[in-house]
Each structure stands twice: as C-alpha cells, then as structure tokens.
Design a protein around this motif. Structure first.
Motif, PDB file in Angstrom:
ATOM      1  N   VAL A 253     -10.388   6.823  -1.463  1.00 51.25           N
ATOM      2  CA  VAL A 253     -10.532   5.378  -1.256  1.00 51.25           C
ATOM      3  C   VAL A 253     -10.435   5.020   0.221  1.00 51.25           C
ATOM      4  CG1 VAL A 253      -9.540   3.139  -1.794  1.00 51.25           C
ATOM      5  CG2 VAL A 253      -9.552   4.934  -3.500  1.00 51.25           C
TER       6      VAL A 253
ATOM      7  N   ILE B 297      -1.240  -3.156  10.817  1.00 55.04           N
ATOM      8  CA  ILE B 297      -1.716  -2.759  12.147  1.00 55.04           C
ATOM      9  C   ILE B 297      -1.929  -3.995  13.029  1.00 55.04           C
ATOM     10  CG2 ILE B 297      -3.642  -1.694  13.392  1.00 55.04           C
ATOM     11  CD1 ILE B 297      -3.924   0.206  10.928  1.00 55.04           C
TER      12      ILE B 297
ATOM     13  N   ASN C  26       0.257   6.425   2.587  1.00 52.47           N
ATOM     14  CA  ASN C  26      -0.876   7.163   3.174  1.00 52.47           C
ATOM     15  C   ASN C  26      -2.159   6.333   3.217  1.00 52.47           C
ATOM     16  OD1 ASN C  26      -1.400   7.142   0.463  1.00 52.47           O
ATOM     17  ND2 ASN C  26      -1.933   9.307   0.300  1.00 52.47           N
ATOM     18  N   VAL C  27      -2.074   5.061   2.824  1.00 50.56           N
ATOM     19  CA  VAL C  27      -3.277   4.225   2.840  1.00 50.56           C
ATOM     20  C   VAL C  27      -3.235   3.304   4.067  1.00 50.56           C
ATOM     21  CG1 VAL C  27      -4.521   2.401   1.598  1.00 50.56           C
ATOM     22  CG2 VAL C  27      -3.517   4.294   0.334  1.00 50.56           C
ATOM     23  N   THR C  28      -4.378   3.170   4.727  1.00 54.95           N
ATOM     24  CA  THR C  28      -4.455   2.325   5.919  1.00 54.95           C
ATOM     25  C   THR C  28      -4.068   0.889   5.590  1.00 54.95           C
ATOM     26  OG1 THR C  28      -6.209   3.689   6.791  1.00 54.95           O
ATOM     27  CG2 THR C  28      -6.005   1.494   7.722  1.00 54.95           C
TER      28      THR C  28
ATOM     29  N   TYR D 176       0.839  -1.197   0.000  1.00 50.65           N
ATOM     30  CA  TYR D 176       0.000   0.000   0.000  1.00 50.65           C
ATOM     31  C   TYR D 176       0.876   1.249   0.000  1.00 50.65           C
ATOM     32  CZ  TYR D 176      -4.367  -2.434   1.078  1.00 50.65           C
ATOM     33  OH  TYR D 176      -5.478  -3.208   1.021  1.00 50.65           O
TER      34      TYR D 176
ATOM     35  N   ASP E  17      -8.339   8.544   5.297  1.00 49.43           N
ATOM     36  CA  ASP E  17      -9.061   7.746   4.300  1.00 49.43           C
ATOM     37  C   ASP E  17     -10.388   8.359   3.881  1.00 49.43           C
ATOM     38  OD1 ASP E  17      -8.243   4.652   5.902  1.00 49.43           O
ATOM     39  OD2 ASP E  17      -8.077   6.637   6.759  1.00 49.43           O
TER      40      ASP E  17
ATOM     41  N   LYS F  86      -5.082   7.654  13.565  1.00 56.49           N
ATOM     42  CA  LYS F  86      -4.190   6.586  13.104  1.00 56.49           C
ATOM     43  C   LYS F  86      -2.750   7.066  13.064  1.00 56.49           C
ATOM     44  CE  LYS F  86      -7.485   4.136  10.214  1.00 56.49           C
ATOM     45  NZ  LYS F  86      -7.980   3.902   8.862  1.00 56.49           N
TER      46      LYS F  86
ATOM     47  N   LEU G 277      -3.787   3.107  -7.690  1.00 57.94           N
ATOM     48  CA  LEU G 277      -4.470   4.122  -6.893  1.00 57.94           C
ATOM     49  C   LEU G 277      -4.141   3.964  -5.412  1.00 57.94           C
ATOM     50  CD1 LEU G 277      -6.581   6.406  -7.181  1.00 57.94           C
ATOM     51  CD2 LEU G 277      -8.282   4.691  -6.573  1.00 57.94           C
ATOM     52  N   VAL G 278      -4.072   2.738  -4.943  1.00 60.25           N
ATOM     53  CA  VAL G 278      -3.823   2.527  -3.514  1.00 60.25           C
ATOM     54  C   VAL G 278      -2.490   1.834  -3.245  1.00 60.25           C
ATOM     55  CG1 VAL G 278      -6.158   2.557  -2.595  1.00 60.25           C
ATOM     56  CG2 VAL G 278      -5.312   0.478  -3.653  1.00 60.25           C
TER      57      VAL G 278
ATOM     58  N   ASN H 100      -4.270  -2.508   7.224  1.00 61.54           N
ATOM     59  CA  ASN H 100      -4.827  -3.238   8.369  1.00 61.54           C
ATOM     60  C   ASN H 100      -4.002  -4.450   8.765  1.00 61.54           C
ATOM     61  OD1 ASN H 100      -7.132  -1.662   9.021  1.00 61.54           O
ATOM     62  ND2 ASN H 100      -8.078  -2.364   7.123  1.00 61.54           N
TER      63      ASN H 100
ATOM     64  N   ILE I 137     -10.274   1.887   3.138  1.00 63.43           N
ATOM     65  CA  ILE I 137      -9.845   0.499   3.283  1.00 63.43           C
ATOM     66  C   ILE I 137     -10.661  -0.117   4.414  1.00 63.43           C
ATOM     67  CG2 ILE I 137      -7.878  -0.980   3.842  1.00 63.43           C
ATOM     68  CD1 ILE I 137      -7.422   0.483   1.243  1.00 63.43           C
ATOM     69  N   GLY I 138     -11.217  -1.280   4.153  1.00 65.13           N
ATOM     70  CA  GLY I 138     -12.088  -1.896   5.155  1.00 65.13           C
ATOM     71  C   GLY I 138     -11.360  -2.866   6.059  1.00 65.13           C
ATOM     72  N   ASN I 139     -11.888  -3.032   7.259  1.00 68.28           N
ATOM     73  CA  ASN I 139     -11.322  -3.980   8.207  1.00 68.28           C
ATOM     74  C   ASN I 139     -12.460  -4.694   8.946  1.00 68.28           C
ATOM     75  OD1 ASN I 139      -9.965  -5.406  10.109  1.00 68.28           O
ATOM     76  ND2 ASN I 139      -8.825  -3.679  10.946  1.00 68.28           N
TER      77      ASN I 139
END
Lengths: 153, 797
Positions: free
Chosen positions: B287, A96, A89-91, A86, B266, B345, A144-145, A93, B289-291
């Motif tokens: 966009v 994490i 800047n994209v989460t 990623y 996000d 975050k 994009l991500v 998970n 992002i799902g969790n």
C-alpha cells in the motif's frame, strides 16, 4: 506528549457529523447521538508540556473554532473514544507536515525523533462495546494500514 | 566487473535450481514470474556463470511484469471462435495498434502514440494535448482512500512525465463497485464492504484532485456484484504541452536526478502484486500513501524547468520505482545509480528495497551537468528535494551500486528484450442470441421510475459534487447542466487555453453487461457511445482519439482470453470505422477474488475514453430541453435490442439481442447533426444509452423542469416492434434525442435528409412527461418532479 485539537462546543464539526451519519446509515446503529472528531499530534518525549502548549497555540489549532489539550482528552463525557493511527511502517504525511511546521518555528529535533499524527473519535449515545468495536473496524480504521484502540469512558 | 558480497544483499542460487525450486523462488520472493520466464533468467545467468542478486531478480521480475510489459497483449494466440481456429502473432499489433497505424497513413494530427506515458494529439498551432487513463484496482480494494488517491497521483505524474512534461488540466474517473446495499453477512472475510470502498474511493479521488488544483470533469460509476472483492478504479488525466516538447532522450553523462518525495518502504512489489490475484493475506507493504501537496510542489517546478529546457528527459516513478523509471529511461544508453545517495524517509532499507520502492510523488529526470545548479535553485525555491543519484552511460548496462559495491549489473537488452514470448490459447463460443423472453409489463410508468432509480442510471450528483470541476477556470460543459443544474451532460468540454476558440471534449463509456452477451459488440457499442457523447456537445468535432482500458480476470483461463480477443477485435473495427485511433491504453489482469474457495472474476470490462478537439466553443450545447413547443426528434434507428440492457436486468432476463452498430449510418447521422447544430437549429442534444429513450427523455426534462409529449407510434424502427416497453427501453446504439427550435423543422430535416430520424413529439410547459403508446393510449403520465426524485434518491449519500 500528545497535543489534541477538537472543535468548540457549538461549532460545526463536519467530519464528526459525517461519521455519525455513516454510523446510522451504513452500520445501522441508531443509538449514536453525536460524534466529535479531534486530531492528535504525538510529539517526541523531549518536548516539554510548555513547548507542546506553545505549538498548539502557534501551529495546530484555530482559536475561533477549536480548543486543544495536552496529554488529556479534549472532549469529556463521551461513552467511547476511538483512536486511529497509521502503523509505524506506513508513511504519515500529516505527521511529516507537522514536523516541518515545528522546525519552521525554530524547534529542533534529535536524530530519529518524529511527529506522528492520530485521529480521535468521541462517541456519544448508548452503545455497546461490540458496537464501538464495529464502528472502529467497519468504518474508521483500515487494519491494513492503521491500528485502532477502543476505550470505554 | 564483479558483484560484491554484502550482508544486506542476498544472492539467489537459481542456476542450481530445478523447475519446482524455480517456481518456489518465484512465489517466495513474490516475483509473479512463470516457469518459462524463470528458466530464461536461469539460462541467462548460467551463461554469465554466476547467480543473480535479490536486486537483479527483483528488477527482472518488475520489468517483466504484466503491469509493465503487457505480456498478454503482446503474446501470440491460437484463437478459436465457434470451433474455427485462427493464429494471431501479436494481439496488440493486430487489433488496437493496427487501426491506429492505418489511420495514421491518412491523418497528420497524431503526435505520439503508444510509446510514451500517454498518447498525444495536436490541438492548435501552439499546443498538443496528452491523455492517459490508468487503473488502480488492487490498491483500492485494500485501502480505498489511499488506493484511489495514489491512482490519481500516478496518472497525473504520467502526464507530467509525457514528452518533456505536460500540464494537467482535467481529470476523469470511472469506478466499478458491487451494490452499496449488499448485506453485511454476504461480504467474504478480508473484503471491505462495497459502500465503504465506494465512499473511500470517491473521497480519495476528490481529495487528491482538488488539492492538486486539477478539475475532475467527467466519469462514470457502474455497479455489478462481480466487483464485490475487486472494485475497478480508473483514473485519467488530460494535459497540455507546447508543440515540439513531445520528444525526449537522455544523453550520455546526463545526470540522473530523483525529484520529489523521499523513499520509504511503501508499495514494494506493486508491479508484481498487481499481476496476481487478491487474497486476505496480502500485506501492507503493497500500500502506498499519497501526498498531493508534495506533487503540487514539483508540478510547478517541473513546468518552469521544462520551459527553461533544463532537462533532456523525464519520467515518473510508478510501479517498480527507480528500477522501472531508470531502467526504461536508460534502455538506449545505459545507466549507473548510486543508491546510498537516495534520500530516505527513515533508515534501515535494504538496497533492493530502495531500488524497488514505490513511494509516491517522485519523478526521474536526466539533466545535463551544466543545468544542475539552476534546477536545484528552482527546486529550493519551491521546497522540492532534487538529488543526483547517478548518470546515464553508453554501455547499455544497468549498474546499481550501494556504498561503492556493485549490487546489480544487467544487460539492458536482456532486461527489455529477453522476456520469452508466450503462446496463449483463447476460446470464444457465441450462443445464438435469443429474443427477450418476458412479457410486456402493465405499468410502464412505474417501470420507468424503477429504471431511473437503478444504480447504474441513478444520478451520481452526490459523488460529482465532491469534486472540484471548476478550478483552473476552463470547464465549459460541466457534469451537470441546465437551469436546475441537475441534467447530466454526456461529455465535458474544457478549454486548456483560456480565451482560445478551440477546446477539448472528453467522454467515457463502458458496459460490461453487453460483454456478457457478446464482447465484440460491447467494444463497438462503447466506441459508438464515446463518440456519440462528444457529438452531443453540438460542436463541430475534429480529431477524435480513443484510449482503451481492459480490466479482466485471470489470463490463464482460455474463455477469459477468448472474450479478450473478441473485445480487441471489436475495438479494431470500431476505431477504424469511426476514424478514431487509439493513442494509449492499459490492461489489468487477475481482477478476481475468492469466496469460500470459489474464484469470482470481474466481468471483462472495457473502458473507452474519448477526447476530441472542439472547433468553436461558442457552439456548445447543454443537454436539456430549453423551451416549450420546441420539437423533439429521435435520430438513428431503433431495434429490439434489449440484451444486456438496464430494463432486462431489472426484469432479470439474461436473454435478448445485444445492441449492434451500423457505423456508416451512425457517422452520416452524427455529421448531419453537427451541421444542423452549427446552423443554430438545434437547442439541446442528449444521447440514448442505458435505459434507452425513457431515461434520455426524463433527463432532458430535468434541466429546466419542462415536460414533453411523445408519441411512440412516430418512432421509425429498423424492424417491426409491437411493444411499448421495447420502444421505450431498447438500448440501440447511435441514437440521440434532439431538441429543434419550433418552426425550423424543414431546415433541420433538409440537413438530416438521407439519415434515420423521427419527429416524436414536443417540449411542453407543464412539467409532466406524457407518452402515448402504440395503441393510442397514454402509457406514461408522470410529473417530472417524481421522476427526478426516483432518479436522485438511490445514491444520495
């Protein structure tokens, strides 16, 4: 510090297999012979090789089906390896969750230290660089991500 | 109270701007606001003698977005149909909502309609049921996996946030894509290949739903090239909620609690972004992002907290983030929020970004102070973060602070009621429907195979099997039934309360090809099909409720709006006729994309989702043929209606008459069938839709590898039909294929007396479909195995 976890030779690598099918069916690249998938966990610099190995054993890998490596490729002899992760800047998970798992094992993080996850695809078979590039951008990574890197081995 | 100047808070000098500058500001800040809206904001701040902050302007843009306020449906229209003009004061109130209002006067089972996150109807003496379907089109176009999974996550949170919280027990998902075989060179720059979108979307839906432990029980996939750059992804969830929990309101001094995931950058501008057309320069901040694991954790906490009555109100953080959630929740009270308290975050977010972020898996609760410790304790047990970020007040103002500085101070009344109403013009011109132009093909058998392998008809099993449709243990009628597990069911039946005699049937229907000819009949056909699918369960049905979901192109084009108005009118008539009220809905505009400067708009696509209460689960019928020698009846009336049909598309004929509905006859027929079924006379039932009789017959044979012998001469028709292909592939509405136990024909026909039905053949042991044409010659003589292969091969990946 990069911990990489892949499947043992002979164990069924479902994701690798499904990527291979898509390369053949969707991209029409028939020379692909095998795809091995591995997951990577980028640990902060403050972690030592020994700590990384300890985490690989205790947290990241399943010793029956998987092997791991630290700071070296988990698979050899492939023609290409594509790394996808990623954008920063994209989460992330998975990253994490890995971080939480590491903390649960009693390890400590300094301020602003984090784990990032990545995916590696080892491609076997006679492929051109253009084809490898197409596999990366047309199938494995969404610009994009995600960012990707194609390396000829 | 004065606003404070800060480095990280910009003031936008809109009160000095001229029209052109206002529009530039709307564009540059991605506000998607129109000139009259920008001017209304300008006037408001002129009166206040100050300029808005970025947070204020963003909040207004989000609250006034098409996504949140349904501006088009709430506009007044000058509607011109075939030259004659009509004024519509409020499209929504005069169509969709009108039938609900009228039905509510005689029915008492509607618990909450159109006011909450989802619609709620009464289930039994202890529970109510909520249903909501959302769209997540633009995010899925950009990042199919992430877009679709957050679509599921979002609609599940809608159900968790309806009333004081319902427990999700089933998901439904409907997609529209371009053909997966589209050649690479025909894909415009910046657009992902449709097969990649398809695979990503279904993986996203499967991963999110499966990980949450919610069965995905029903859906549909529709293919048309006009979805190339703009796929449609509809995600729906059903939930169950104890009676009396549907009302909520925050009280003064209740704490505002943010629950769930942390806030990042996000999905900023999701609400305003979904109200704009796609271009290849769209950036990644849109966009999310799902969790699912995060969502599963607070799902469990919330249901416990609900039963302990720890909070007075709840809503999900969807488009617009805190701005939308707190702004809507505090509309009647007022609210104060302290943004520095929000767990982040990572550092570096500007105040307005925290306020508007659409980070996933967050909920907002209003919690009386005395309950906060108990709630935090529950959250700790499940590893869920709960943070007090402010409180509800009584001044009807929305105030947002950052590090003690006031950065947003808006009047709730202006925020929610200040949006200027627009007047739109809509034009619809009907062309006279022409008869189908092509001549009868010679090899009907071959045509049947080709129709079975058309994308819209072909088996969706490879997708359905990725979804867990069994988890929670309540799925009774599953997506595929029969001994072979290969016969598609028309609707699904799920029991949310294990052991209860009652259950819930759910179905979906969409067919934009009918809308290409006449959107009014598209809407009517969809409602009829959704209802018919539920009738096909064979159960006695009560309380059919509908959801409408409109996905349209730009509302700035009169002809798009003309189709919209005509569809909405069809919805009204059909809903009223079938006594099936709309309880919730959604609209999504700007579903279009540009190819070499030419705008391609998706076909106006209406999804009708239906749910109904099934009185007795022991009466459920699966769709396939059960036993050789049983009789095959066709109920309803067949017309030469091939306009927009699968057959016409196969032959490439855009002419033909679109299927109509005679709702009085349809209802009479459906009621009689339910009665016959409850008397145990019916062994299997399947609806006729895409591909007509030929497809329905084949699908019923797939269940147990039985065959059928059919005589087309025996079909009673509503008009003179002299062609076999018309009889076999017409898509006339309100028809079902019914398997009746041999020897019970008299009893069956007695119950169906006064309705249209024909005994057209019988089930045979030999696994072959044999159809005799009007001239007495055999026109189809095909092994079931071959038909099944044709049906299964197209999407088998």
């Amino acid at each position: 510090m990069l911990v990489e976890v892949g499947f043992r030779n002979g164990k069924f690598d479902a994701l690798g297999e499904s990527v291979k099918q898509s390369i053949i069916e969707d991209l029409n690249i028939k020379t692909i012979e095998k795809v091995s998938y591995s997951e990577g966990f980028l640990l902060p610099e403050s972690f030592s090789q020994k700590q990384a190995e300890e985490l690989a054993v205790k947290l990241f890998h399943d010793p029956i089906n998987q092997i791991f490596s630290v700071n070296s490729p988990v698979k050899k002899d492939s023609s290409f390896v594509i790394t996808v992760q990623y954008h920063s800047n994209v989460t992330d998970n998975v990253g994490i969750a890995a971080e939480e798992g590491i903390k649960d094992l009693g390890f400590e993080f300094k301020k602003n230290e984090h784990v990032r996850s990545l995916k590696k695809y080892y491609l076997y078979g006679s492929l051109s660089e253009k084809e490898a590039e197409e596999i990366a951008s047309g199938l494995l990574a969404n610009k994009l991500v995600e960012e990707f890197d194609v390396k000829k081995c | 109270m004065n606003l404070t100047e800060r480095k990280d808070v910009k003031t936008i000098p809109i009160i000095e701007m001229n029209d052109e500058q206002l529009m530039d500001a709307s564009k540059n800040f991605l506000l998607s606001l129109k000139l009259n809206e920008m001017k209304t904001i300008q006037e408001h701040f002129l009166k206040l003698e100050r300029n808005p902050t970025d947070a204020e302007l963003e909040t207004l843009a989000q609250t006034w977005s098409e996504h949140c306020k349904h501006k088009v449906f709430n506009s007044s229209f000058e509607y011109v149909e075939n030259g004659s003009s009509e004024n519509i004061e409020n499209l929504f109130k005069e169509t969709i909502k009108k039938s609900t209002k009228e039905i509510m006067q005689k029915e008492n089972w509607l618990v909450s309609v159109f006011e909450d996150n989802a619609g709620i109807i009464s289930f039994n003496e202890n529970f109510d049921i909520a249903f909501k379907v959302e769209t997540h089109n633009h995010p899925s176009a950009l990042d199919p996996y992430g877009g679709a999974s957050t679509g599921v996550g979002g609609v599940v949170r809608d159900i968790l946030g309806v009333g004081l919280g319902a427990k999700p027990f089933a998901n439904t998902d409907v997609f529209c894509f371009a053909l997966p075989e589209t050649p690479k060179e025909k894909i415009p720059k910046g657009i992902l290949h449709p097969k990649r979108i398809f695979k990503g979307v279904r993986a996203g839906v499967a991963d999110y739903g499966n990980r949450l432990g919610i069965p995905t029980v029903n859906g549909a996939i529709f293919f048309d090239q006009r979805y190339l750059g703009n796929p449609l992804v509809y995600c729906g969830t059903l939930g169950i909620i104890p009676k009396g929990f549907h009302q909520k309101s925050p009280k003064q001094n209740d704490l505002i609690v943010a629950l769930g995931a942390r806030t990042g950058r996000d999905g900023i501008h999701g609400a305003t972004f979904s109200s704009a057309e796609l271009s290849d320069s769209t950036d990644s901040s849109a966009v999310q992002i799902g969790n699912p694991i995060e969502e599963k954790k607070f799902l469990d906490v919330l249901l416990k907290a609900r039963d302990l009555k720890l909070y007075s109100s709840i809503t999900d953080c969807g488009a617009g983030g805190f701005s939308s959630a707190v702004g809507e929740m505090g509309e009647e009270t007022g609210a104060e929020v302290f943004l520095e308290k929000v767990p982040l975050k990572y550092a570096g977010l500007k105040p307005w970004e925290i306020w508007l972020s659409e980070s996933q898996e967050r909920m907002i609760l209003s919690v009386p102070e005395k309950n906060i410790e108990k709630l935090k304790q529950l959250c700790n047990e499940e590893n869920v973060e709960a943070t007090v970020i402010g409180k509800f007040t009584n001044d009807k103002k929305l105030k947002v602070f950052f590090e003690k500085d006031l950065i947003l101070n808006l009047d709730m009344n202006f925020l929610h009621k200040g949006l200027p109403k627009s007047k739109l013009k809509a034009v619809w011109n009907s062309e006279k429907e022409k008869a189908t132009q092509f001549s009868e093909p010679e090899n009907i058998s071959e045509i049947l195979k080709q129709i079975l392998s058309m994308h819209n008809i072909a088996s969706k099993e490879s997708t359905v099997r990725l979804y867990d449709h069994e988890v929670q243990g309540g799925t009774l009628l599953k997506p595929f039934m029969g001994l072979t597990g290969e016969a598609p069911a028309d609707s699904s039946v799920v029991t949310p309360v294990l052991g209860e005699k009652k259950a819930v049937a759910v179905s979906n229907s969409l067919n934009p090809w009918y809308g290409d000819i006449d959107p009014y009949w598209m809407a009517f056909s969809c409602v009829d099909e959704a209802v018919r699918n539920i009738v096909a369960t064979g159960c006695e049905i009560e309380r059919i409720a509908l959801l409408d979901n409109f996905c349209w192109g730009s509302p700035e084009k009169e002809e798009n709006l003309g189709k919209l108005v005509r569809t909405a009118k069809g919805c009204y008539s059909a809903s009223k006729d079938f006594n099936a009220p709309f309880i919730s809905g959604k609209d999504s505009f700007y579903n279009e994309f540009s190819v070499n400067g030419k705008i391609i708009s998706v076909p106006g696509t209406l999804l009708i989702s239906a749910m109904a209460v099934v009185k007795d689960v022991s009466k459920i019928l699966s769709p396939g043929f059960k036993k050789a020698e049983n009789l095959i009846y066709l109920t309803g009336n067949t017309f030469e209606e091939l306009g927009g049909s699968a057959f016409a598309h196969l032959i490439n004929d855009s002419n033909g008459k679109v299927p109509k509905v005679d709702s009085v006859k349809a209802l009479k027929s459906y009621n009689a069938l339910s009665k016959a079924s409850s008397h145990g006379l019916v062994k299997g039932m399947h609806d006729l839709s895409d591909g007509g009789l030929g497809v329905a017959l084949s699908e019923m044979c797939f269940a147990k590898n039985l065959g059928a012998e059919i005589d087309l001469k025996k079909i009673k028709t509503g008009e003179n039909i002299s062609r076999n292909d018309f009889l076999l592939f017409s898509e006339s509405n309100s028809r079902l294929l019914v398997e009746v136990e041999a020897g019970k024909e008299k009893e069956f026909e007695k119950i169906l007396k006064g309705t249209d039905f024909s005994l057209i053949g019988k089930v045979s042991k030999e696994p072959v479909l044999k159809i005799t044409g009007l001239n007495g010659k055999k026109i189809v003589d095909q092994k079931i195995e071959l038909l099944k292969n044709a049906w299964r091969k197209t999407l088998k990946w």
